[in-house]
Scaffold this active site. Structure first.
Site, short mmCIF file in Angstrom:
data_model
loop_
_atom_site.label_atom_id
_atom_site.label_comp_id
_atom_site.label_asym_id
_atom_site.label_seq_id
_atom_site.Cartn_x
_atom_site.Cartn_y
_atom_site.Cartn_z
CE LYS A 1 0.88 1.33 4.50
NZ LYS A 1 1.71 2.46 4.85
CG ASP B 1 -0.35 0.28 8.44
OD1 ASP B 1 -1.09 1.17 8.89
OD2 ASP B 1 0.77 0.50 7.96
O1 C5P Z 1 0.95 -0.88 14.95
P1 C5P Z 1 2.34 -0.98 14.43
O2 C5P Z 1 3.16 -1.97 15.21
O3 C5P Z 1 2.44 -1.18 12.98
O4 C5P Z 1 3.01 0.45 14.71
C1 C5P Z 1 4.42 0.61 14.79
C2 C5P Z 1 4.72 1.80 15.70
O5 C5P Z 1 4.30 3.01 15.06
C3 C5P Z 1 3.99 1.78 17.01
O6 C5P Z 1 4.71 1.09 17.98
C4 C5P Z 1 3.86 3.25 17.36
O7 C5P Z 1 5.03 3.71 17.97
C5 C5P Z 1 3.76 3.92 15.99
N1 C5P Z 1 2.36 4.26 15.62
C6 C5P Z 1 1.75 5.33 16.25
N2 C5P Z 1 0.46 5.66 15.90
C7 C5P Z 1 -0.20 4.96 14.94
C8 C5P Z 1 0.41 3.87 14.30
C9 C5P Z 1 1.71 3.54 14.65
O8 C5P Z 1 2.33 5.98 17.11
N3 C5P Z 1 -1.45 5.33 14.64
#
Ligand code: C5P
Length: 312
Positions: free
Chosen positions: A14, A139
């Site tokens: 994406k 995501d």
């Molecule tokens: O959810 P995911 O593990 O993919 O996100 C990676 C990191 O990105 C999270 O640990 C967080 O620090 C940051 N993040 C965030 N806000 C979001 C998505 C991701 O702060 N909406």
């Protein structure tokens, strides 16, 4: 088990056509408004039944080949939830740049959830897969939907849009991975509340019509990503310059980077931009958007003609 039992499913990348960071949340994440778009750059995931246990292999040396891999965790979460005792061997043929803001890991996880739900004949509702998916990463729920979609909350509240974007894209991988968590924490320092910024809403309400609408879009993480990786700034400047010169309607960082992309309505321009960037030595992919309908069809093709007996 024989090779005839194997099933290969697509796992698409994406881009974030636009991304607004609205503020921090009490759970440590950030409140987002983003416009997701699937492209036809894909990894292939091959699943083979095992009597027990989950194994994982990946063609890319930079991807963990153990229990920390998001695809492994997706299989395990489904196994636990549905009390499945069988196992699966997962092999990922990687084409999506790693840690590039293109959602490769999340896409792999969603693909494993959707495929095993079918192959293990679990018939779990989409909202159950959504719940399992959002625990794996912000995501992941998007990749259970695909196409052009609005992401709210942590990016995990996903709303498919009635009008789907149709365009040619040129994706450039500067080959310098950036940590998503580090980029988000840099955003905090410079964060001004964005409640009054309506660029994505304006884009959506114009029904995505007309090339000029793309000018409304930008990525709030771009500046933070370049501060996090200052050595990237010059490279990104060159990439951006080339994309704009070749007629990109939008040139932006995807997610937290470091992949940069250009959106084109004219395939010839996209081809020229691709050639210009390749001749500068960049790893470049030319691809197309995939609509919600095309995404669903690709999945139906991958899973629609299965001899389920071999998976029982
Ligand atoms: O959810 P995911 O593990 O993919 O996100 C990676 C990191 O990105 C999270 O640990 C967080 O620090 C940051 N993040 C965030 N806000 C979001 C998505 C991701 O702060 N909406």
């Amino acid at each position: 088990m024989s090779r005839a039992d194997e099933r290969t499913v697509p796992s698409f990348a994406k881009v974030n056509l636009g991304l607004e960071v609205l503020g921090t949340r009490s759970d440590g994440y950030h409140e987002l408004r983003t416009l997701f778009q699937t492209v036809d750059l894909r990894d292939d995931i091959t699943l083979r039944p095992r009597r027990q246990g989950i194994t994982i292999e990946c063609s890319h040396p930079g991807v963990p080949q153990d229990e920390s891999n998001l695809a492994w965790r997706a299989a395990e979460s489904l196994r636990r939830h549905a009390k499945v005792t069988r196992g699966v061997a997962i092999r990922i043929e990687k084409r999506i740049p790693v840690a590039g803001g293109l959602g490769g890991g999340s896409s792999n996880a969603a693909a494993v959830l959707m495929a095993l739900n079918r192959l293990w004949r679990l018939d779990l509702d989409p909202d159950v897969l959504n719940r399992l998916g959002r625990r794996l990463g912000a995501d992941v729920p998007y990749f259970l939907v695909g196409g052009t979609a609005l992401g709210l909350g942590r990016g995990d509240e996903v709303y498919p849009l009635r009008t789907q974007v149709k365009a040619h894209l040129v994706l450039v991988d500067p080959g310098r991975p950036v940590s998503t968590a580090a980029v988000f924490s840099r955003v905090d320092a410079g964060l001004t509340p964005r409640e009054n910024s309506y660029t994505i809403f304006r884009f959506v309400s114009r029904d995505l019509e007309g090339a000029t609408a793309f000018r409304l879009l930008s990525n709030d993480l771009e500046q933070a990503a370049l501060e996090e990786a200052p050595d990237l700034a010059r490279t990104v400047g060159r990439i951006r310059g080339t994309l704009v010169r070749e007629g990109a309607l939008l040139a932006a960082l995807s997610g937290s980077g470091s992949s940069y992309f250009g959106v084109f309505d004219d395939p010839q321009r996209a081809r020229r931009a691709h050639a210009a960037l390749a001749s500068q030595g960049f790893a470049v992919h030319r691809c197309r958007t995939l609509s919600l309908d095309q995404y669903r069809k690709a999945w139906a093709r991958a899973l629609g003609y299965i001899s389920v007996r071999s998976w029982r």
